[in-house]
Design an enzyme around this catalytic site. Structure first.
Site, short mmCIF file in Angstrom:
data_model
loop_
_atom_site.label_atom_id
_atom_site.label_comp_id
_atom_site.label_asym_id
_atom_site.label_seq_id
_atom_site.Cartn_x
_atom_site.Cartn_y
_atom_site.Cartn_z
CB CYS A 187 31.27 -41.90 -19.66
SG CYS A 187 29.76 -42.79 -19.99
CG ASP A 188 32.26 -38.01 -19.99
OD1 ASP A 188 33.11 -38.79 -20.45
OD2 ASP A 188 31.26 -37.63 -20.61
CB CYS B 146 27.65 -40.67 -19.69
SG CYS B 146 28.18 -42.18 -18.89
#
Ligand code: NAP
Length: 309
Positions: A134-135, A131
């Site tokens: 997200c990261d 992701c």
């Protein structure tokens, strides 16, 4: 006893919740491990009708949840441990608690497919991720080369997003053309920070011994040549697998695990319906999932009405 339990709070589950809540069925909606579903991990959603400027995936899902709650849907954080679909009423075990329901709408979505190569599992969260939203902003990826694996819309979206942080994004794809929609593919290939690596597969993520990602071992599928591409991050975007393991051997599914309704959204067990990515291996869009959620809600409502007729 519940009238409707919905498994999943992605576009399918929450749309089913809006419809069944407006039908005064007060659905119990279970979030699973990823409240809001996969769309919460995406950046801007540009193709959901009604949002000409696009809308952030997390915001879209928050709005759907509010809309469902406004009409009486009850959202419960939890996962289903077991299902007893053969019993009437249907019985679920949710985080150890037994819940009986007349109907069940399965909108459990799909999870990320893994590469299944050495180093991938060991280095997850140490540079291997599924992701970018997200990261991607983590310090370990800033001003560093990173690799995105895949050739679909997800891979293109991840690669484009990562150009905000990384010094260079290598898009490793096993063929020499992208599967992604034309607009996404053209935008991706026109980006000077993205470099496609065609006809190549990742055979190993390096370096387990150092406890962090230092590169990937690549194999050219045409020439057979092997090489190492240095990077600090590997973003895997090679598609999804349906979250249907719980129903194996009980509900009809195709060999890849996608649920197969017998009519409309109705499954092979009366009172069980399905919607969204767990039963769609063709379209897999936010808007098609929402449409399927609406259909499942209407089918469940009519089934309940038929029981009382
Ligand atoms: P996808 O379309 O199934 O693409 C998966 C990609 O990964 C393909 O290019 C495939 O290669 C490759 N792949 C699969 N298994 C692999 C393996 N073991 N090793 C290496 N490569 C592998 O999946 P997706 O990109 O996640 O998209 C899923 C659905 O969501 C699609 O319908 C897509 O349109 C939709 N989506 C839409 C948007 C948007 O519209 N904004 C954004 C994201 C996703 P091949 O091409 O060779 O098969």
């Amino acid at each position: 006893m519940e009238k409707v339990v919905i498994i999943g709070t992605g576009c399918a589950g929450l749309t089913a919740a809006i419809y069944t809540a407006r039908a005064n069925l007060s659905p119990l909606v279970l979030t699973g491990t990823l409240p809001g579903g996969l769309l919460t991990t995406t950046s801007t959603v540009e193709n959901f009708p009604g949002f000409p400027e696009g809308i952030d995936g997390f915001e879209l899902m928050t709005r759907l949840q509010k809309q469902a709650e406004r009409f009486g849907a009850r959202i419960q954080y939890g996962t289903v441990d077991a299902v007893h679909l053969g019993e009437k009423p249907i019985r679920l075990v949710i985080d150890g608690q037994s819940v009986a329901t007349e109907t069940l709408i399965i909108a459990s979505g799909a999870g990320h497919r893994h590469l299944d190569v050495p180093g991938e599992h060991e280095l997850e969260k140490k540079g291997v991720t599924y992701c970018a939203t997200c990261d991607g902003a983590l310090p370990m990826f800033r001003n560093q080369p990173v690799v995105v694996v895949g050739g679909g819309d997800s891979a293109c979206e991840e690669a484009t997003y990562l150009t905000r942080f990384a010094s260079k994004v290598f898009l490793v794809h096993r063929r020499d053309s992208l599967r992604a929609s034309r607009i996404m593919a053209e935008r991706t290939l026109a980006n000077p920070k993205i470099q496609p690596v065609w006809n190549s597969v990742v055979t190993e993520v390096l370096d387990v011994a150092t406890g962090k990602v230092t590169g990937v071992r690549l194999k050219d599928v045409v020439s057979g040549a092997e090489s190492v591409l240095p990077c600090t991050g590997v973003f895997v975007a090679i598609g999804h697998v349906p979250n249907t393991q719980l129903f194996q051997g009980v509900l009809d599914m195709n060999p890849a695990g996608y649920l197969r309704p017998v009519k409309g959204t109705a499954m092979n067990i009366p009172g069980v319906f399905t919607a969204g990515d767990c039963s769609d291996d063709v379209y897999r869009q936010a808007i098609t999932a929402a449409g399927m959620g609406c259909s499942a809600a209407i089918d469940a409502e009519r089934y309940l009405a038929s029981l009382n007729a």
